[in-house]
Motif scaffolding. Structure first.
Motif, mmCIF file in Angstrom:
data_model
loop_
_atom_site.group_PDB
_atom_site.id
_atom_site.type_symbol
_atom_site.label_atom_id
_atom_site.label_comp_id
_atom_site.label_asym_id
_atom_site.label_seq_id
_atom_site.Cartn_x
_atom_site.Cartn_y
_atom_site.Cartn_z
ATOM 1 N N ARG A 55 0.785 -1.226 0.000
ATOM 2 C CA ARG A 55 0.000 0.000 0.000
ATOM 3 C C ARG A 55 0.818 1.276 0.000
ATOM 4 O O ARG A 55 0.280 2.347 0.245
ATOM 5 C CB ARG A 55 -0.946 0.002 1.211
ATOM 6 N N ARG B 13 -7.785 -3.411 1.623
ATOM 7 C CA ARG B 13 -7.582 -1.969 1.806
ATOM 8 C C ARG B 13 -8.457 -1.424 2.933
ATOM 9 O O ARG B 13 -8.021 -0.626 3.764
ATOM 10 C CB ARG B 13 -7.879 -1.219 0.509
ATOM 11 N N ASP C 108 -0.123 -0.562 5.407
ATOM 12 C CA ASP C 108 -0.489 -1.966 5.212
ATOM 13 C C ASP C 108 -0.443 -2.688 6.559
ATOM 14 O O ASP C 108 0.483 -3.431 6.872
ATOM 15 C CB ASP C 108 0.455 -2.631 4.210
#
Length: 244
Positions: free
Chosen positions: A127, A145, A161
């Motif tokens: 991410r 997400r 993340d």
């Protein structure tokens, strides 16, 4: 002096992945040692791991009686590696979704890289800029997400993340944590470890990785794992807000 590194790899029915994944790790970083933590896999994963350990002294095997979850498997592996005196302890999946070629990036970052600032935890992140997933459905990506966003928001931790399982820790940081107090089991274990490192004042760094979908075997993800994560993160988040 070269730091001793142990890569802890929990397994359950990963027979097809043992040789290609371990071979890939040693091709990219021959100096590491690998601890396979097998939860009594009925497909023969543990037996093959034992044979590989006889063939290569860099491979070690820890057998557990049954399938008791990801968190307890990692904690058992951490305890073994700390007892053996390793300086760096890594988490890595056996299913091929954590690419061996990304491991040196995490280890170099933990050593301080070009910045000179030494982290306590390095997360292989999907991410951050340069990180991504491959072969995932839009729904799976949305859940991942959303879970990281929710955990980051509830816990007030600036990690993109939060659920990532490709990690490297300094053994000194793991020793500073109360690992015996950890009860989180599934993928929420990663969130719990992140919040504990942050609470201990540890420096956390994310480096970009590519996260492909597994090629062989079956995923261990389930609805129960997602529910456990949501429940625990909500409780931790409320506890944090009440302490303010």
């Amino acid at each position: 002096m070269t730091e001793r590194t142990c890569v802890v790899m929990p397994t359950y029915n990963e027979l097809e992945n043992l040789r290609p994944t371990i071979g890939g790790i040693f091709a990219c970083r021959p100096s590491v040692e690998i601890l396979i933590v097998d939860d009594g896999s009925p497909d023969g994963t543990g037996e093959l791991a034992d044979r590989m350990a006889i063939e290569d002294p860099r491979i070690h095997v820890l057998h557990r009686a049954g399938k008791n979850g990801l968190g307890p498997a990692y904690l058992a592996g951490f305890a073994w590696a700390l007892n053996q005196g390793f300086d760096v302890i890594c988490e890595m999946d056996m299913d091929g979704s954590h690419r061996p070629q990304d491991l040196p990036k995490l280890l170099d970052a933990l050593a301080g890289g070009t910045s000179g600032a030494v982290p306590d935890l390095v997360i292989g992140s999907r991410r951050v800029d340069g990180g991504r997933t491959e072969g995932w459905s839009a729904f799976r990506d949305l859940i991942s997400r959303g879970g990281s966003w929710y955990a980051r928001t509830m816990l007030g931790i600036d990690v993109r993340d939060m659920t990532a399982g490709f990690r490297t820790y300094r053994a000194s940081m793991l020793r500073a944590l109360d690992l015996d107090a950890i009860e989180a089991n599934g993928y929420v274990f990663q969130i719990d470890m992140t919040r504990r490192v942050a609470a201990a004042g540890g420096r956390i760094v994310e480096v970009p990785i590519v996260f492909p979908d597994r090629v062989r075997g079956k995923s261990k993800m389930s609805n129960a794992i997602v529910v456990e994560a949501m429940r625990r993160v909500t409780v931790w988040g409320l506890q944090r807000l009440l302490r303010k």
